[in-house]
Scaffold this active site. Structure first.
Site, short mmCIF file in Angstrom:
data_model
loop_
_atom_site.label_atom_id
_atom_site.label_comp_id
_atom_site.label_asym_id
_atom_site.label_seq_id
_atom_site.Cartn_x
_atom_site.Cartn_y
_atom_site.Cartn_z
N ASP A 1 2.05 5.98 7.34
CA ASP A 1 1.32 5.14 8.29
C ASP A 1 0.56 4.09 7.50
OD1 ASP A 1 0.10 4.30 10.73
OD2 ASP A 1 -1.65 5.51 10.24
N ASP B 1 -2.62 1.97 8.73
CA ASP B 1 -4.07 1.95 8.91
C ASP B 1 -4.67 3.33 8.66
OD1 ASP B 1 -4.07 -0.79 9.81
OD2 ASP B 1 -3.20 -0.05 11.67
#
Length: 246
Positions: free
Chosen positions: A16, A18
């Site tokens: 991922d 963020d």
């Protein structure tokens, strides 16, 4: 376990953006709060009930932008028209609110810049040196620009972001579709891939997709929740997996 801290069956790593690669999760949360508090104040007056960190974690974090808007509004019993993806930020529609949030986010990024987690960048170089494939899997429409800003675009073999999901008709997290697509693009099965996420929706996606290893990154003190939602292992920083300090 190998020198990467992963089972020997793992051939690819799916990250991922963020909160895992970049320090933008806090910026996203602030932008969501700015947008939703303004909307709720306009709707309910000064007695409105503000958007909270719990709202962010339960309804928004890790989800595609429009899905986050829908989930939060549903939690408050608010029904708005869908509108269109190109609705202006002032429109009282799902997409209008999403675009208002993105405007707030981009302003904060331009003002404050983007920082990467050094431990993650070191870990990325470790797994690549070990011959593992790497993918960035993000619900953000700004994924490529952020990677360029931190000079990390070349650390990923594959990018699956909001644009990819829209083009391929992939459901967003907590559905596993974007992670599954990234694994396929890297030429591996989900069982041969590890997922690295900080959001509960990402943990659920990793569990639902049958991935070989799911690593939760606890930046905000919700270790138990990450385990409860599907993590095989939770670390504070990915550098811990390779035996180095954060």
């Amino acid at each position: 376990m190998t020198d990467t801290g992963l089972p020997g069956t793992i051939r690819a790593c799916l990250f991922d953006l963020d909160g895992v690669v970049t320090r933008t999760a806090v910026v996203h949360q602030a932008a969501w709060k700015e947008m939703f508090d303004a909307f709720l104040r306009e709707r309910d007056g000064e007695g409105f009930r503000p958007f909270t960190s719990t709202d962010y974690e339960r309804h928004v974090d890790g989800r595609p932008r429009a899905d986050g808007v829908r989930a939060f509004l549903a939690s408050r019993g608010i029904d708005l028209p869908e509108g269109d993806p190109d609705d202006p930020p002032g429109a009282r529609t799902v997409h209008g609110l999403g675009n208002r949030k993105n405007t707030a986010l981009l302003h904060r990024i331009r003002t404050d810049g983007v920082e990467a987690y050094d431990g993650t960048l070191r870990y990325l170089r470790t797994v690549r040196a070990a011959g593992l494939g790497t993918a960035i899997v993000s619900s953000s429409a700004n994924c490529r620009d952020v990677l360029r800003a931190i000079r990390a675009e070349d650390l990923f073999d594959v990018r699956v972001d909001a644009g990819t999901a829209a083009a391929r008709g992939l459901a967003g997290k907590p559905a596993p579709d974007t992670f599954v697509a990234a694994a396929r693009d890297l030429g591996v099965t989900p069982a041969e891939a590890a997922v690295f996420e900080d959001a509960l929706a990402g943990m659920e996606a990793g569990r639902a997709g049958g991935f070989g290893y799911v690593v939760g990154v606890d930046r905000t003190g919700h270790r138990d929740a990450l385990y409860a939602h599907g993590a095989d292992l939770v670390v504070r920083d990915l550098a811990e997996l390779a035996g180095s300090p954060p």
